[in-house]
Design a protein around this motif. Sequence first.
Motif, PDB file in Angstrom:
ATOM      1  N   LEU A   1      -4.648   1.992   0.162  1.00 17.17           N
ATOM      2  CA  LEU A   1      -4.311   3.114   1.041  1.00 17.17           C
ATOM      3  C   LEU A   1      -3.350   4.083   0.345  1.00 17.17           C
ATOM      4  O   LEU A   1      -3.513   5.303   0.406  1.00 17.17           O
TER       5      LEU A   1
ATOM      6  N   ASP B   1       2.442   1.854   9.404  1.00 18.09           N
ATOM      7  CA  ASP B   1       1.352   2.255  10.290  1.00 18.09           C
ATOM      8  C   ASP B   1       0.290   2.878   9.392  1.00 18.09           C
ATOM      9  O   ASP B   1       0.473   3.960   8.855  1.00 18.09           O
ATOM     10  N   GLU B   2      -0.826   2.193   9.236  1.00  8.66           N
ATOM     11  CA  GLU B   2      -1.849   2.618   8.287  1.00  8.66           C
ATOM     12  C   GLU B   2      -2.428   3.988   8.621  1.00  8.66           C
ATOM     13  O   GLU B   2      -2.903   4.691   7.742  1.00  8.66           O
ATOM     14  N   SER B   3      -2.358   4.390   9.881  1.00 12.19           N
ATOM     15  CA  SER B   3      -2.884   5.700  10.257  1.00 12.19           C
ATOM     16  C   SER B   3      -1.925   6.821   9.848  1.00 12.19           C
ATOM     17  O   SER B   3      -2.294   7.990   9.876  1.00 12.19           O
ATOM     18  N   ARG B   4      -0.689   6.483   9.474  1.00 16.02           N
ATOM     19  CA  ARG B   4       0.315   7.491   9.125  1.00 16.02           C
ATOM     20  C   ARG B   4       0.822   7.342   7.692  1.00 16.02           C
ATOM     21  O   ARG B   4       1.902   7.796   7.354  1.00 16.02           O
TER      22      ARG B   4
END
Length: 180
Positions: free
Chosen positions: A21, A61-64
């Motif tokens: 990521l 938080d992988e979405s951020r």
Amino acid sequence: MTHTLSHPCQEKEQRHHRWNLVLAERERLLRLAGSRLGRTSDAEDCVQEAMMRAVAFDALDESRVAALLTTITLRLCVDQQRGVQRDHRLAARVQILRRPEPDPVSEVEHRACERAAGAWLLTQLTGLGTRERDVLLARARGLSTAETANALQITYKSAESAFTRARSRLRAVYHQEMAR
């Protein structure tokens, strides 16, 4: 409170996933840091540090990830710039301290001029207020600001302010006289 221990293979997979990521943002971060810092090596250092911090962040938080990496990178760039500025100021101070060996004759002349200027400034103390004069004379005798405040039975801040005002006024009088 019970803690569940995760399997080492799961932890390794999680770290590997986090690195994937984070690495996806590397080029963008390098452009961002490079535009701020100018030097590629400094930009790479900031980006590498930001990536390591993000991967090690437990509450990631992988979405951020992109926003977190941007924030960390920009803050590291600011820290880097502050360090460079601090180093430049220090180098300038060191340069001032490293003046060439003076000519013995000019050194004697310089000291004589300094003594004359000091004696002249002492005659100008009458233009100062009583507190300013007392604080300035105490400091000239080698007392610290705290010792001066205790000796004159005033607060530290009062002593500091009086010294600053006195020095500023004498400096202005001196520059006026030298401009003649």
